[in-house]
Write an enzyme that holds these catalytic residues in place. Structure first.
Site, mmCIF file in Angstrom:
data_model
loop_
_atom_site.group_PDB
_atom_site.id
_atom_site.type_symbol
_atom_site.label_atom_id
_atom_site.label_comp_id
_atom_site.label_asym_id
_atom_site.label_seq_id
_atom_site.Cartn_x
_atom_site.Cartn_y
_atom_site.Cartn_z
ATOM 1 N N CYS A 68 25.638 26.244 52.969
ATOM 2 C CA CYS A 68 25.364 25.573 54.139
ATOM 3 C C CYS A 68 26.526 25.156 55.041
ATOM 4 O O CYS A 68 27.483 24.563 54.377
ATOM 5 C CB CYS A 68 24.675 24.436 53.964
ATOM 6 S SG CYS A 68 22.993 24.680 53.191
ATOM 7 N N ARG B 133 29.413 30.392 54.661
ATOM 8 C CA ARG B 133 28.782 29.174 53.500
ATOM 9 C C ARG B 133 27.342 29.370 53.293
ATOM 10 O O ARG B 133 26.845 28.762 52.424
ATOM 11 C CB ARG B 133 29.106 27.901 54.182
ATOM 12 C CG ARG B 133 30.763 27.452 54.503
ATOM 13 C CD ARG B 133 30.778 26.271 55.092
ATOM 14 N NE ARG B 133 30.471 25.251 53.958
ATOM 15 C CZ ARG B 133 31.060 24.842 53.058
ATOM 16 N NH1 ARG B 133 32.320 25.080 52.946
ATOM 17 N NH2 ARG B 133 30.791 23.642 52.491
ATOM 18 N N TRP C 55 21.910 28.112 53.375
ATOM 19 C CA TRP C 55 21.827 28.847 51.940
ATOM 20 C C TRP C 55 20.839 28.093 50.966
ATOM 21 O O TRP C 55 21.065 27.078 50.865
ATOM 22 C CB TRP C 55 23.298 28.647 51.360
ATOM 23 C CG TRP C 55 23.490 29.619 49.976
ATOM 24 C CD1 TRP C 55 23.674 30.862 50.222
ATOM 25 C CD2 TRP C 55 23.195 29.117 48.680
ATOM 26 N NE1 TRP C 55 23.741 31.552 48.669
ATOM 27 C CE2 TRP C 55 23.411 30.362 47.822
ATOM 28 C CE3 TRP C 55 22.973 28.013 48.164
ATOM 29 C CZ2 TRP C 55 23.166 30.304 46.486
ATOM 30 C CZ3 TRP C 55 22.527 27.967 46.620
ATOM 31 C CH2 TRP C 55 22.973 29.276 45.975
ATOM 32 N N ASN D 154 24.387 19.438 54.217
ATOM 33 C CA ASN D 154 24.909 20.377 53.259
ATOM 34 C C ASN D 154 25.089 19.548 51.795
ATOM 35 O O ASN D 154 25.642 18.257 51.822
ATOM 36 C CB ASN D 154 26.281 20.644 53.498
ATOM 37 C CG ASN D 154 26.917 21.429 52.445
ATOM 38 O OD1 ASN D 154 26.307 22.365 51.708
ATOM 39 N ND2 ASN D 154 28.072 21.515 52.519
ATOM 40 N N GLY D 155 24.262 20.172 50.668
ATOM 41 C CA GLY D 155 24.423 19.443 49.502
ATOM 42 C C GLY D 155 22.967 19.301 48.660
ATOM 43 O O GLY D 155 22.060 20.168 49.149
ATOM 44 N N GLU E 148 37.532 41.387 37.465
ATOM 45 C CA GLU E 148 37.496 41.092 38.852
ATOM 46 C C GLU E 148 37.072 42.121 39.765
ATOM 47 O O GLU E 148 36.199 41.989 40.673
ATOM 48 C CB GLU E 148 38.962 40.536 39.207
ATOM 49 C CG GLU E 148 39.213 40.262 40.989
ATOM 50 C CD GLU E 148 37.957 39.260 41.582
ATOM 51 O OE1 GLU E 148 37.382 38.487 40.701
ATOM 52 O OE2 GLU E 148 38.130 39.006 42.659
ATOM 53 N N LYS F 92 33.577 42.532 42.086
ATOM 54 C CA LYS F 92 33.687 42.812 43.708
ATOM 55 C C LYS F 92 32.556 43.670 43.692
ATOM 56 O O LYS F 92 31.731 43.732 44.916
ATOM 57 C CB LYS F 92 34.992 43.544 43.776
ATOM 58 C CG LYS F 92 36.256 42.473 43.958
ATOM 59 C CD LYS F 92 36.024 41.253 44.776
ATOM 60 C CE LYS F 92 35.374 40.014 44.266
ATOM 61 N NZ LYS F 92 36.437 38.898 44.528
ATOM 62 N N GLU G 32 29.016 42.146 43.605
ATOM 63 C CA GLU G 32 28.835 41.123 44.618
ATOM 64 C C GLU G 32 28.684 41.728 46.005
ATOM 65 O O GLU G 32 27.396 41.263 46.532
ATOM 66 C CB GLU G 32 30.234 40.434 44.730
ATOM 67 C CG GLU G 32 30.389 39.070 43.985
ATOM 68 C CD GLU G 32 31.450 38.165 44.327
ATOM 69 O OE1 GLU G 32 31.296 37.099 44.524
ATOM 70 O OE2 GLU G 32 32.514 38.839 44.926
ATOM 71 N N HIS H 96 31.715 49.429 20.839
ATOM 72 C CA HIS H 96 31.037 48.895 19.978
ATOM 73 C C HIS H 96 29.796 48.385 20.759
ATOM 74 O O HIS H 96 29.459 47.171 20.833
ATOM 75 C CB HIS H 96 31.755 47.421 19.613
ATOM 76 C CG HIS H 96 32.872 47.742 18.579
ATOM 77 N ND1 HIS H 96 32.686 47.966 17.431
ATOM 78 C CD2 HIS H 96 34.074 47.983 18.987
ATOM 79 C CE1 HIS H 96 33.846 48.303 16.820
ATOM 80 N NE2 HIS H 96 34.759 48.000 17.696
ATOM 81 N N LYS I 22 30.222 31.405 49.826
ATOM 82 C CA LYS I 22 31.391 31.316 49.651
ATOM 83 C C LYS I 22 31.794 30.107 48.837
ATOM 84 O O LYS I 22 32.447 30.190 47.907
ATOM 85 C CB LYS I 22 32.358 31.455 51.023
ATOM 86 C CG LYS I 22 33.583 31.467 50.621
ATOM 87 C CD LYS I 22 34.563 32.282 51.469
ATOM 88 C CE LYS I 22 35.962 32.448 51.039
ATOM 89 N NZ LYS I 22 35.746 33.599 49.868
HETATM 90 C C1 F6R Z 1 33.759 35.770 44.440
HETATM 91 C C2 F6R Z 1 33.913 34.517 44.649
HETATM 92 C C3 F6R Z 1 33.421 33.179 44.017
HETATM 93 C C4 F6R Z 1 34.394 32.134 43.960
HETATM 94 C C5 F6R Z 1 33.880 30.896 43.206
HETATM 95 C C6 F6R Z 1 34.841 29.819 43.168
HETATM 96 O O1 F6R Z 1 34.266 36.795 45.214
HETATM 97 O O2 F6R Z 1 34.233 34.312 45.882
HETATM 98 O O3 F6R Z 1 33.286 33.632 42.643
HETATM 99 O O4 F6R Z 1 35.449 32.402 43.303
HETATM 100 O O5 F6R Z 1 32.536 30.639 43.864
HETATM 101 O O6 F6R Z 1 35.146 29.371 44.565
HETATM 102 P P1 F6R Z 1 36.621 28.529 44.615
HETATM 103 O O7 F6R Z 1 37.612 29.415 44.396
HETATM 104 O O8 F6R Z 1 36.396 28.139 46.048
HETATM 105 O O9 F6R Z 1 36.560 27.362 43.672
#
Ligand code: F6R
Length: 608
Positions: free
Chosen positions: A2, A29, A76, A102-103, A480, A484, A487, A503, A603
């Site tokens: 949010c 967000r 969100w 937000n929260g 990683e 990506k 996601e 395995h 995010k």
């Molecule tokens: C993936 C991504 C999330 C953040 C995770 C941690 O692409 O962006 O998995 O890495 O939410 O966020 P931060 O780094 O802000 O603590």
């Protein structure tokens, strides 16, 4: 999760457009619904709808709203699915008080029950809606002024919140408060802002006031007043000038923020290297001296800490474990005064990470962090901070901040190597030379692999499932890369240690199944060749992220994505992730998806 923003301006000029412009900067967000409240003719006017901002402004004329004051929210969903009713702002029974939040309010059910008994009528399933009703209740039953009623209300809330309140009872002011969720103030000569994050007002001002937990702010067009809402003491805090530039939060000619941020990596990494931070030595020394070291992070940041874990083990010669923040409880019994906890985070606001830090601090641990957002909650809970200097990242999937986080891990690792003597003077100097070249290697890698990633993406976009295999340090690079792809392109992608793939995972391989290998020319090279052969023999279509000129693997795989030579032993985890970022990006684009705003994700995950 949010995004919230409030604006109080001197004139009535374009308040709707202004609030929407700011909300667009916070869409990373959360983006399942949007809403705005203004005051027109002394009446609270709420306009809200389910959908992304661009969809919503086609249905309702948000940018046409008038007035001097507005609050806006991009959601969100947590409590209640995305819908018009559950969108913020939420209002009281008399439509005099509008609230965005937000929260998560943990005690909302018991508060709601009481309010319903008192005759309040609720429109939504959200936790937030209790806030305007509770404020209304204090005004009605206790004859309180609006400001006192808000303070009494927030004192009753358990959980996390950043809230903004706008009311026709006090039509020139926005009241806001925070506990554990982010909130910042932006100051401009004719407009004041409060927002979840700085990009919301970066194109208007770089003067920022960071709010701390338990602070309450009265915002008017010509000033702000901060008090601590638990002890009611006034807080004097002057603004500081943020170094981020407005264009950093704009697309700059790229079709998506994600692609822009992939391309920015050579300059963001160069910035990190250029800015010498005294905290590097202090943090490295404390890690080296500590009895126990735990790295702490979530999501992408966790994969960067796996690099850190390996380097600390190697150069400090001590046990070091990287733990996913939401799994912190499993190491909690080990934390004491002899422990260093090293959180890594882009936003500095990830709730799982913050909660783990708070617990570790209670047990006496020192907190040394690596964070991108200056002044964020994690930095404030830290004894020392290494900043990532990656600038604002808007794309929901982390790209430039992953490479910055990983670079910071290498930075700490090499410094520990120097302190411990594991790296002799010459070795250390050589390692630093390679380290300093990383930005240019990243640049060359982007140039070399972008067109190929685009081509492979046409084939990948048809697939439902894939494996990403790596060994040693590059197991995390594989993780990683797979994250990506899942996601943003919604293709199931699983990373596995290449040696372990026989395995179990190999059972899934059939004709044309995608397997991506991260295969630099290091000590893992020979063994990974065996793994490629095993996969090919079962019909897999293989992609190799390899060193340029590596004929052995280059001739085995169907597609080779090449990284400049000379980085095979050192610092591979940074350039080798680049082709996979591009592959995921172009695959999402081929599927007609918006890579910057993937479904269901946010995010900054500011809920547990
Ligand atoms: C993936 C991504 C999330 C953040 C995770 C941690 O692409 O962006 O998995 O890495 O939410 O966020 P931060 O780094 O802000 O603590």
């Amino acid at each position: 999760m949010c995004g919230i923003v409030g604006i109080v301006q001197r004139d009535t000029n374009k308040i709707g457009k202004n609030i929407i412009d700011s909300l667009k900067k916070l869409e990373y967000r959360g983006y399942d619904s949007v809403g705005v409240a203004t005051i027109e003719n002394n009446q609270v006017k709420v306009s809200k709808e389910e959908g992304k901002i661009t969809e919503v402004i086609e249905k309702i004329q948000l940018d046409d709203l008038h007035g001097k004051i507005a609050i806006g929210h991009t959601r969100w969903a947590t409590h209640g699915p995305p819908s018009k009713e559950n969108s913020h702002p939420h209002i009281d029974c008399k439509n005099e008080i509008a609230v965005i939040h937000n929260g998560i309010i943990e005690n909302f059910q018991s508060l709601k029950k009481d309010l319903v008994t008192q005759g309040h009528v609720f429109q939504s399933e959200t936790d937030t809606e209790i806030i305007p009703h509770l404020i209304e209740q204090f005004i009605q039953k206790e004859q309180m002024a609006l400001k006192d009623a808000i303070i009494h209300t927030i004192r009753k809330l358990e959980g996390t919140f950043a809230i903004c309140v706008l009311s026709s009872l006090d039509p020139d002011k926005i009241y806001c408060a925070k506990r554990d969720s982010p909130l910042v103030i932006g100051i401009n000569s004719d407009r004041m802002f409060c927002a979840s994050d700085i990009p919301a007002f970066l194109s208007h001002t770089r003067q920022v006031v960071l709010l701390h937990d338990d602070e309450f702010v009265t915002l008017s067009h010509d000033g702000y007043e901060i008090i601590n809402f638990t002890n009611m003491k006034r807080v004097e805090r002057r603004p500081y000038i943020v170094s981020w530039k407005p264009e950093m939060a704009q697309k700059g000619g790229f079709p998506h923020f994600m692609l822009k941020e992939i391309h920015e990596q050579s300059s963001s990494l160069a910035d990190y290297i250029r800015i010498k931070q005294p905290s590097l030595h202090k943090i490295s020394e404390k890690v080296y001296d500590a009895k126990k070291v735990f790295l702490l992070a979530a999501g992408t940041a966790h994969y960067s800490t796996l690099t850190g874990e390996n380097l600390i083990r190697k150069y400090a010669k001590k046990p070091c474990t990287s733990i996913i923040a939401s799994e912190y409880d499993s190491i909690s019994p080990l934390i004491d005064e002899d422990t260093i906890v090293l959180p890594v985070s882009q936003s500095g606001e990830t709730m799982d990470t913050i909660m783990a830090i708070k617990d570790a601090k209670k047990s006496g641990a020192k907190i040394l962090s690596a964070v991108n957002v200056i002044g964020s909650s994690i930095t404030r809970h830290s004894d020392d901070v290494l900043y990532l200097y990656a600038g604002p990242e808007i794309g929901v999937a982390a790209t430039k901040t992953y490479t910055a986080q990983t670079l910071s891990m290498w930075d700490i690792g090499l410094e520990i190597g120097r302190i411990s003597g594991e790296l002799g003077n010459n070795e250390y100097d050589e390692a630093r030379k390679l380290y300093n070249k990383i930005p240019s290697v990243v640049k060359q890698t982007i140039v070399r692999s972008e067109a190929l990633a685009n081509r492979i993406a046409s084939w990948f976009a048809e697939k439902n499932s894939s494996f990403y295999l790596g060994r040693g340090l590059n197991l995390q690079t594989a993780k990683e890369g797979a994250l990506k792809m899942k996601e943003i392109a919604y293709i199931h992608s699983e990373a596995y240690p290449a040696g372990e793939s026989k395995h179990g995972p190999i059972a899934l391989i059939e004709e044309d199944y995608p397997v991506v290998f991260i295969a630099p020319k290091d000590q893992t090279h020979k063994r990974i060749i065996g793994n490629i052969m095993e996969m090919k023999a079962r019909g897999a279509t293989t992609i190799g992220v390899i060193e340029k000129g590596d004929k052995e693997i280059g001739e085995l795989v169907k597609w080779k994505m090449e990284i400049p030579k000379g980085y095979s032993e050192m610092i591979t985890t940074i350039p080798y992730v680049i082709p996979m970022q591009l592959l995921a990006y172009y695959t999402a684009v081929k599927k007609g998806l918006d890579p910057s705003y993937p479904r269901n994700l946010s995010k900054s995950v500011t809920v547990l």
